[in-house]
Scaffold this motif. Structure first.
Motif, PDB file in Angstrom:
ATOM      1  N   GLU A 113      18.126 -20.269 -16.871  1.00 17.14           N
ATOM      2  CA  GLU A 113      17.405 -20.777 -15.568  1.00 17.14           C
ATOM      3  C   GLU A 113      16.107 -19.948 -15.467  1.00 17.14           C
ATOM      4  OE1 GLU A 113      21.009 -17.756 -14.522  1.00 17.14           O
ATOM      5  OE2 GLU A 113      20.732 -19.586 -16.085  1.00 17.14           O
ATOM      6  N   LEU A 114      15.999 -18.773 -16.418  1.00 16.03           N
ATOM      7  CA  LEU A 114      14.940 -17.931 -16.278  1.00 16.03           C
ATOM      8  C   LEU A 114      13.456 -18.644 -17.048  1.00 16.03           C
ATOM      9  CD1 LEU A 114      16.177 -14.363 -16.743  1.00 16.03           C
ATOM     10  CD2 LEU A 114      15.500 -15.696 -14.598  1.00 16.03           C
TER      11      LEU A 114
ATOM     12  N   GLY B 103      14.753 -18.241 -25.878  1.00 16.18           N
ATOM     13  CA  GLY B 103      14.434 -17.018 -26.176  1.00 16.18           C
ATOM     14  C   GLY B 103      15.303 -15.812 -25.810  1.00 16.18           C
ATOM     15  N   TYR B 104      15.101 -14.626 -26.100  1.00 17.60           N
ATOM     16  CA  TYR B 104      16.072 -13.511 -26.071  1.00 17.60           C
ATOM     17  C   TYR B 104      15.549 -12.405 -25.244  1.00 17.60           C
ATOM     18  CZ  TYR B 104      18.065 -15.526 -30.273  1.00 17.60           C
ATOM     19  OH  TYR B 104      18.625 -16.486 -30.968  1.00 17.60           O
ATOM     20  N   ALA B 105      16.536 -11.590 -24.733  1.00 15.37           N
ATOM     21  CA  ALA B 105      16.182 -10.640 -23.519  1.00 15.37           C
ATOM     22  C   ALA B 105      17.173  -9.268 -24.061  1.00 15.37           C
ATOM     23  CB  ALA B 105      16.655 -11.141 -22.358  1.00 15.37           C
ATOM     24  N   LEU B 106      16.507  -8.325 -23.618  1.00 16.79           N
ATOM     25  CA  LEU B 106      17.043  -7.170 -23.645  1.00 16.79           C
ATOM     26  C   LEU B 106      17.277  -6.758 -22.340  1.00 16.79           C
ATOM     27  CD1 LEU B 106      14.414  -5.109 -25.898  1.00 16.79           C
ATOM     28  CD2 LEU B 106      16.599  -5.898 -26.401  1.00 16.79           C
TER      29      LEU B 106
ATOM     30  N   ARG C 126      15.282 -11.472 -10.196  1.00 18.94           N
ATOM     31  CA  ARG C 126      14.098 -11.389  -9.354  1.00 18.94           C
ATOM     32  C   ARG C 126      12.882 -10.808 -10.401  1.00 18.94           C
ATOM     33  NH1 ARG C 126      11.818  -7.357  -5.837  1.00 18.94           N
ATOM     34  NH2 ARG C 126      14.057  -6.174  -6.142  1.00 18.94           N
ATOM     35  N   ARG C 127      12.041 -11.629 -10.611  1.00 21.02           N
ATOM     36  CA  ARG C 127      10.689 -11.295 -11.690  1.00 21.02           C
ATOM     37  C   ARG C 127      10.155  -9.896 -10.956  1.00 21.02           C
ATOM     38  NH1 ARG C 127       8.262 -14.778 -15.505  1.00 21.02           N
ATOM     39  NH2 ARG C 127       6.812 -13.381 -16.396  1.00 21.02           N
ATOM     40  N   ILE C 128       9.774  -9.043 -11.529  1.00 19.21           N
ATOM     41  CA  ILE C 128       9.164  -7.792 -11.161  1.00 19.21           C
ATOM     42  C   ILE C 128       8.104  -7.475 -11.816  1.00 19.21           C
ATOM     43  CG2 ILE C 128      11.286  -6.613  -9.910  1.00 19.21           C
ATOM     44  CD1 ILE C 128      11.328  -4.889 -12.333  1.00 19.21           C
TER      45      ILE C 128
END
Length: 84
Positions: A35-36, A41-44, A81-83
């Motif tokens: 949903e992002l 992709g990958y995330a930490l 929430r994108r910061i």
């Protein structure tokens, strides 16, 4: 607080993970929630009181992320929430 730093590839995420772990910042590598960002992709994921220190380390290493998100797990749901 819990944060997610998104990357466009597995290799970028691994490199970022190594750079943060060299500075004793604990991170977990996972697939990015769909949903992002629409592409794979990958995330930490990390818990910290100051996301700025982690971002400064990545910036100094020349690591570019696709976004930084604050993770809010209140009321039984996970919201991002994108910061940055």
């Amino acid at each position: 607080m819990e944060y997610l730093i998104a990357f466009s590839s597995f290799y970028k995420a691994i490199y970022a993970q190594e750079k943060l772990q060299e500075r004793q910042i604990r991170v977990t590598l996972k697939k990015l929630p769909p949903e992002l960002i629409k592409s794979c992709g990958y995330a930490l994921y990390l818990r910290t009181d100051s996301i700025q220190s982690a971002l400064s380390i990545l910036d100094a290493a020349g690591v570019v992320s696709k976004g930084v998100f604050l993770i809010d797990t209140s009321q039984g749901r996970t919201n991002y929430r994108r910061i940055a």
